[in-house]
Structure formats: C-alpha cells, structure tokens
Motif scaffolding. Structure first.
Motif, mmCIF file in Angstrom:
data_model
loop_
_atom_site.group_PDB
_atom_site.id
_atom_site.type_symbol
_atom_site.label_atom_id
_atom_site.label_comp_id
_atom_site.label_asym_id
_atom_site.label_seq_id
_atom_site.Cartn_x
_atom_site.Cartn_y
_atom_site.Cartn_z
ATOM 1 N N ASN A 266 4.697 -51.128 -64.364
ATOM 2 C CA ASN A 266 3.804 -50.240 -65.114
ATOM 3 C C ASN A 266 3.239 -49.197 -64.155
ATOM 4 O OD1 ASN A 266 2.204 -52.906 -64.427
ATOM 5 N ND2 ASN A 266 0.688 -51.259 -64.411
ATOM 6 N N TRP A 267 2.771 -48.132 -64.705
ATOM 7 C CA TRP A 267 2.186 -47.047 -63.930
ATOM 8 C C TRP A 267 0.736 -47.412 -63.623
ATOM 9 C CZ3 TRP A 267 -0.997 -42.514 -65.385
ATOM 10 C CH2 TRP A 267 -0.900 -41.465 -64.458
ATOM 11 N N LEU A 268 0.383 -47.561 -62.414
ATOM 12 C CA LEU A 268 1.147 -47.301 -61.188
ATOM 13 C C LEU A 268 1.323 -48.610 -60.437
ATOM 14 C CD1 LEU A 268 -1.042 -44.265 -60.267
ATOM 15 C CD2 LEU A 268 1.362 -44.048 -60.773
ATOM 16 N N SER A 269 2.312 -48.687 -59.543
ATOM 17 C CA SER A 269 2.491 -49.914 -58.775
ATOM 18 C C SER A 269 3.020 -49.581 -57.395
ATOM 19 C CB SER A 269 3.459 -50.862 -59.498
ATOM 20 O OG SER A 269 4.778 -50.339 -59.489
ATOM 21 N N HIS A 270 2.844 -50.525 -56.485
ATOM 22 C CA HIS A 270 3.345 -50.376 -55.118
ATOM 23 C C HIS A 270 3.465 -51.779 -54.546
ATOM 24 C CE1 HIS A 270 3.783 -49.234 -50.950
ATOM 25 N NE2 HIS A 270 3.794 -47.959 -51.273
ATOM 26 N N LEU A 334 8.337 -63.107 -69.130
ATOM 27 C CA LEU A 334 8.140 -61.674 -68.918
ATOM 28 C C LEU A 334 6.660 -61.353 -69.057
ATOM 29 C CD1 LEU A 334 10.899 -59.557 -70.741
ATOM 30 C CD2 LEU A 334 10.401 -59.653 -68.289
ATOM 31 N N LEU A 335 6.120 -60.630 -68.079
ATOM 32 C CA LEU A 335 4.730 -60.179 -68.116
ATOM 33 C C LEU A 335 4.723 -58.668 -68.198
ATOM 34 C CD1 LEU A 335 1.631 -60.356 -67.683
ATOM 35 C CD2 LEU A 335 2.089 -60.467 -65.215
ATOM 36 N N GLY A 336 4.170 -58.128 -69.267
ATOM 37 C CA GLY A 336 4.111 -56.676 -69.442
ATOM 38 C C GLY A 336 2.681 -56.187 -69.543
ATOM 39 N N ILE A 337 2.326 -55.218 -68.701
ATOM 40 C CA ILE A 337 0.985 -54.639 -68.679
ATOM 41 C C ILE A 337 1.091 -53.159 -69.029
ATOM 42 C CG2 ILE A 337 -1.016 -54.099 -67.221
ATOM 43 C CD1 ILE A 337 -0.375 -56.583 -65.581
ATOM 44 N N SER A 338 0.224 -52.684 -69.926
ATOM 45 C CA SER A 338 0.193 -51.283 -70.343
ATOM 46 C C SER A 338 1.569 -50.878 -70.866
ATOM 47 C CB SER A 338 -0.270 -50.405 -69.178
ATOM 48 O OG SER A 338 -0.590 -49.102 -69.623
ATOM 49 N N GLN A 339 2.164 -49.759 -70.350
ATOM 50 C CA GLN A 339 3.452 -49.349 -70.902
ATOM 51 C C GLN A 339 4.549 -50.338 -70.549
ATOM 52 O OE1 GLN A 339 3.118 -47.989 -67.824
ATOM 53 N NE2 GLN A 339 5.182 -47.829 -67.011
ATOM 54 N N LEU A 360 1.675 -60.099 -72.885
ATOM 55 C CA LEU A 360 1.391 -58.675 -73.004
ATOM 56 C C LEU A 360 -0.095 -58.433 -72.810
ATOM 57 C CD1 LEU A 360 3.442 -58.070 -76.300
ATOM 58 C CD2 LEU A 360 4.275 -57.881 -73.941
ATOM 59 N N PHE A 361 -0.433 -57.474 -71.962
ATOM 60 C CA PHE A 361 -1.844 -57.137 -71.743
ATOM 61 C C PHE A 361 -2.006 -55.615 -71.774
ATOM 62 C CE2 PHE A 361 -5.217 -55.871 -68.672
ATOM 63 C CZ PHE A 361 -6.291 -56.253 -69.454
ATOM 64 N N GLY A 362 -3.031 -55.158 -72.506
ATOM 65 C CA GLY A 362 -3.271 -53.723 -72.613
ATOM 66 C C GLY A 362 -2.091 -53.001 -73.226
ATOM 67 N N ALA A 363 -1.396 -53.670 -74.143
ATOM 68 C CA ALA A 363 -0.125 -53.165 -74.662
ATOM 69 C C ALA A 363 -0.340 -52.060 -75.695
ATOM 70 C CB ALA A 363 0.666 -54.307 -75.288
ATOM 71 N N TYR A 364 0.682 -51.215 -75.828
ATOM 72 C CA TYR A 364 0.739 -50.279 -76.944
ATOM 73 C C TYR A 364 2.194 -50.161 -77.399
ATOM 74 C CZ TYR A 364 1.834 -46.772 -73.272
ATOM 75 O OH TYR A 364 2.366 -46.081 -72.209
ATOM 76 N N ALA A 437 6.592 -39.017 -70.467
ATOM 77 C CA ALA A 437 7.467 -40.087 -70.951
ATOM 78 C C ALA A 437 6.698 -41.112 -71.775
ATOM 79 C CB ALA A 437 8.158 -40.767 -69.775
ATOM 80 N N PHE A 438 5.468 -41.410 -71.371
ATOM 81 C CA PHE A 438 4.679 -42.397 -72.113
ATOM 82 C C PHE A 438 4.425 -41.926 -73.548
ATOM 83 C CE2 PHE A 438 2.530 -43.624 -67.837
ATOM 84 C CZ PHE A 438 3.701 -44.237 -67.446
ATOM 85 N N GLY A 439 4.383 -40.620 -73.748
ATOM 86 C CA GLY A 439 4.121 -40.097 -75.085
ATOM 87 C C GLY A 439 5.226 -40.390 -76.076
ATOM 88 N N ASP A 440 6.447 -40.663 -75.577
ATOM 89 C CA ASP A 440 7.596 -40.866 -76.465
ATOM 90 C C ASP A 440 7.903 -42.334 -76.736
ATOM 91 O OD1 ASP A 440 8.037 -38.097 -76.599
ATOM 92 O OD2 ASP A 440 9.173 -38.125 -74.726
#
Length: 512
Positions: A266-270, A334-339, A360-364, A437-440
């Motif tokens: 997810n945006w952002l990571s490092h 699978l762990l998905g955060i935000s986008q 899923l956390f903070g999902a849309y 990209a997130f808008g689509d």
C-alpha cells in the motif's frame, strides 16, 4: 572486513570508508538517493560524490571475475553472503545460548572498542544511524556481561568488576545498579559501594528513573525494547527482487517462521524504514513472531523500481502475483491495508483455494473518480498538480496535509517522522501517479464473490476513508467479520489502544 581471505586496504576518504561500513553492516540494498542523503550535503553534489566513492570501493572490493559491490542506476548493495563482516559474526556469537565462561569473556572483550571509531560526521544522518548501532551493540554486550557476572564458574574476586562493566554498558538499568552495589558490599570495598550508591541515586533521580523496587516485585529478565526488536527483525529479513511481466523489479522480504502471511503493498511503504514506523511496526513485529511474514514494495515505491511505465490497479495486481510466485507459498493469509485491500480482494476472488484468511483494514472498493462530480474531480486533480511540485521539497508543509489526514491525532514527532518517510519512499512524479491510479480502483462487483474467511477492520473516525465504506464492504462480503476501532486514524499509531485491539483481533482471526 575480509574478502576471499584477504584484508581490504581501504580508501583514505573517511566518507568512502563510512559508506562501505554502512553497506557491510546493514547487508541489504539501498537506494542511491538514500545513500546521498546519508553522508553528503546538497552543496557537495552528493550524486557525484557517491559515484566517486563507489568507483574507489569497486577497485578495492571487486576482484577479477567476482563482483561484491553491486550497483545499478537505482540501488547499491554489498554481497555479504560471500564476505565476512566481523560485526555480523560477533552478533551471532552474542546470541548463542549456553556459551562457556571463556567464550563469553572472549566475546565481551571483542566489543570493548567503539563501533566504527572516528566516523562521526555530526551534521549528517549517518551520525544518527551510527549512534543507534552503537546503542544496539551496547545492549547486546550488556546481556553478555550480565551472563558472565551470573556464571557459576566466575571467581568471586572477579564478580564486582563484571557487575561494574554491566552497569557501564547499561547505565540506567536499575537491576544492574542494585546488583553492582550489592556485589561491592559483599565481595569488594564497602566504601566504594557507598560512593557508588550516592552517585547512582543522583543519576537515576535526574533521569526520572526509579532505582528502588518493592520487595514483592520480581526483577524482569532483560528483554529487548521495541526499537531493539525492530532492529533485530530488520537484520533477519532478507530483501530479494523478482521480475514482473513488464520487467519491473519488485523488492520483497520475508521474516519469521510459521504459516505465511502476505501483506499486499500500500502507499506508502519501504522494506527498511517500516520497522521503525510509529504506525504499522507493532503489527509487523507481532506477526513475525509466529508467522512467515512476507511484504513487498509496490512499483514506483520503496526499494522497488521507481522508473516504471505503468502505475495502475492492474500493475498492482501483477506485482502481488509476481511476489507470490517468487516466495513459493502454496497457501497463505492476505493482509490488505488501504488501497492494498482492493488488490487483496481481487486476488482472493481469482484464487480462493490459495487464500486461507483475508484481513482488510481501512479498505475501499472504489476510487475517488468512481461516481464523483466535476467539482470533486477538479479538486483531486489540483492536489495531484501540487504533489508534483511540493512532494520532494525539504519543506514538509505540503506532505503535512497528507500526514494530518492519515493520522489526525499524531504528535509533532510522529508527524515529522511520517513527513520524512513519505519523501523517502517515492518521487514527486510517482506520488502524483499513485494518486491518479487510486482514483480508478473499482472492485465493487467482486465483494459478493469473496469466498474465503474475511475480517474487516476500520477506524470509526477515519478521515481518508469513511467508516461507512468499511462497514459496507463487510456487509457485502459473505460471512465477513467486522470490527470498528476507536480511532480517527486511517493508519493506527502504535501507542493507541486501538492499535493493540487491531493486532490482537488479527492474531486471533489468523488462528481460527
């Protein structure tokens, strides 16, 4: 450092030698931009200075057909698998259980000298990194010295000296202080014990650290604090790269043992900086204790390739599939955060037999362009324009707008960390491309098709993605569990009670 059985004759430049030490000790790839910031000021033309230092190191480190210093246009790393770095070997020895007394003493003697002496550079970020490394080494050394002091074969006459050494290495350890005073009284000089007692009382009082302990309280065994634990896990994780269908290199890492958990990017990571994050690091550390925790930096971000032709939802899905193929995991959570939640939903629908749990956390489920009016789209596009010009500046004012909506209750130190973290994870151009990209994103039609056990968590006061969005996603996924968290953060701060609830809920769900 020794390479192929030969001691290296290092260049005379202190910054070049410091660069080699940093690459050797960290033992992972680094972006060129990060290395430039580490040691050089803007007025020094850091990119040119880095190229010069790398050219000097190549002539020393690389031999004939063997390339130990590996550098491309974006990253630099030292191949430590084929070299011997004394600190790495020493660290391994310090963690070995049941060492003999002579072996413990030998290890303790090897850490008397300061780590990388005379490489201070007080005005550079390198200085902070070096200070943290020295503190970490001191903590490990203190545990070794404590083991020596407690060893049954240690002569009584040597006990006070080792308890003093323990206290020197860990000067605000109340247990070490009390034991040192007691040892001096029992086996040494009582007058020294009195003098030390007064000194320690003043030291601990000035630092606001309690020295006395209730008689019913048992002194806890020495454990690593959160910073030390993060450092240990970072040292254990191995960063590797895989190739996507469009030849983009994706950086991924794995740490820990047990059932696999893959975190979609997810945006952002490092992969390096995340372990010190005030936000997701508590979750990472807890998962790595009992799972094989796998994560990656998506394209255009972190340690993955930044110069990429495509940043889109389809590309994000391709990144995930490439990582899954590379890590050779047959079945995983699978762990998905935000986008990243949308990417996780997409994969789980297409590959239900491989996904054991979906978190899923903070999902849309739909991006900002989907169903938006002309005014909303115009406002978002204006933000993207500002991003291209304001993202990379040293002035964090622009990035603060993002930080304050991600974490409204963050204190100034936490906001400052996230502001700088954003700048280091991606370029201004890519930040704008991500926002577009997130808008689509649109996975609305996939929700009813999710057939794997699903847990949805969402902060009740989330200012980025409204609480109702998370609740609606949970309602549309068959049999999904939903947990509302008492927080206003799209990203949870580790110190929040909601963060503990989040971690405990996820762990409990993964065990079912």
């Amino acid at each position: 450092m020794v390479v192929d059985g030969r001691d290296l004759s290092l260049p005379s430049s202190k910054k070049t030698r410091a660069l080699l030490a940093y690459l050797a000790i960290t033992a992972r790839p680094h972006r060129r931009d990060r290395l430039c910031e580490l040691l050089w000021d803007e007025i020094d033309d850091p990119r040119a200075a880095l190229r010069w230092s790398l050219s000097k190191l190549r002539s020393v480190v690389n031999v004939s057909d063997k390339e130990y210093l590996i550098a491309d246009r974006e990253r630099v790393q030292l191949d430590v698998d084929r070299t011997r770095v004394d600190l790495h070997q020493l660290t391994i020895e310090m963690e070995l259980p049941d060492l003999s007394l002579p072996a413990l003493i030998a290890v303790a003697e090897r850490v008397r000298e300061p780590l990388i002496p005379s490489f201070e550079f007080p005005d550079q970020p390198f200085a902070k990194w070096l200070q943290a490394e020295r503190l970490e080494l001191n903590k490990r050394a203190a545990r070794v010295v404590q083991s020596i002091r407690e060893h049954p074969e240690l002569p009584v006459s040597e006990v006070p000296a080792w308890s003093r050494r323990w206290l020197e290495l860990d000067p605000f350890n109340a247990e070490a202080a009390r034991i040192c005073i007691s040892d001096l009284k029992r086996f040494g000089d009582s007058s020294d014990a009195t003098k030390l007692s007064l000194e320690l009382a003043e030291r601990f009082h000035n630092a606001g650290v309690p020295l006395e302990r209730r008689t019913s309280e048992r002194a806890p065994a020495p454990t690593a604090d959160e910073v030390t634990e993060g450092h240990r896990l970072l040292a254990k994780q191995k960063i590797q790269f895989c190739q996507t269908a469009d030849d983009t290199r994706i950086a991924y890492a794995s740490v820990g043992d047990g059932p696999a958990v893959i975190k979609t990017a997810n945006w952002l990571s490092h992969l390096e900086l995340d372990w010190d994050a005030p936000i997701w690091s508590p979750l990472f550390r807890r998962l790595a204790r009992s799972h094989r925790f796998i994560r990656y930096d998506e394209r255009g971000n972190g340690l993955s390739d930044w110069d990429v032709s495509e940043i889109s939802f389809d590309a994000f899905a391709s990144d995930l599939e490439s990582v899954i193929d590379a890590v050779d995991a047959d079945r995983f959570a699978l762990l998905g955060i935000s986008q990243g939640a949308s990417v996780a939903i997409d994969y789980a629908v297409r590959n239900p037999e491989r996904v054991s749990h979906l978190v899923l956390f903070g999902a849309y489920d739909r991006g900002w362009r989907i169903g938006a009016g002309a005014d909303q789209i115009e406002e978002r596009e204006a933000v993207m324009t500002l991003t291209k010009t304001g993202w990379g500046r040293n002035d964090p004012t622009y990035r603060q707008m993002f930080s304050s909506t991600f974490m409204p209750s963050a204190n100034p130190q936490e906001l400052a960390w996230f502001n700088e973290f954003q700048r280091q994870t991606t370029s201004p151009k890519n930040a704008a491309r991500f926002l577009s990209a997130f808008g689509d994103i649109d996975v609305q039609d996939l929700l009813e098709k999710v057939m794997v056990p699903t847990l949805v968590l969402h902060s009740r006061g989330d200012r980025r993605i409204p609480f109702e969005v998370g609740r609606d996603i949970a309602a549309r996924i068959p049999n999904a569990q939903f947990v509302g968290l008492e927080s206003d953060g799209h990203l949870l701060l580790g110190r929040e009670p909601a963060s503990d609830e989040f971690v405990e809920t996820v762990e409990e769900f993964l065990q079912t």
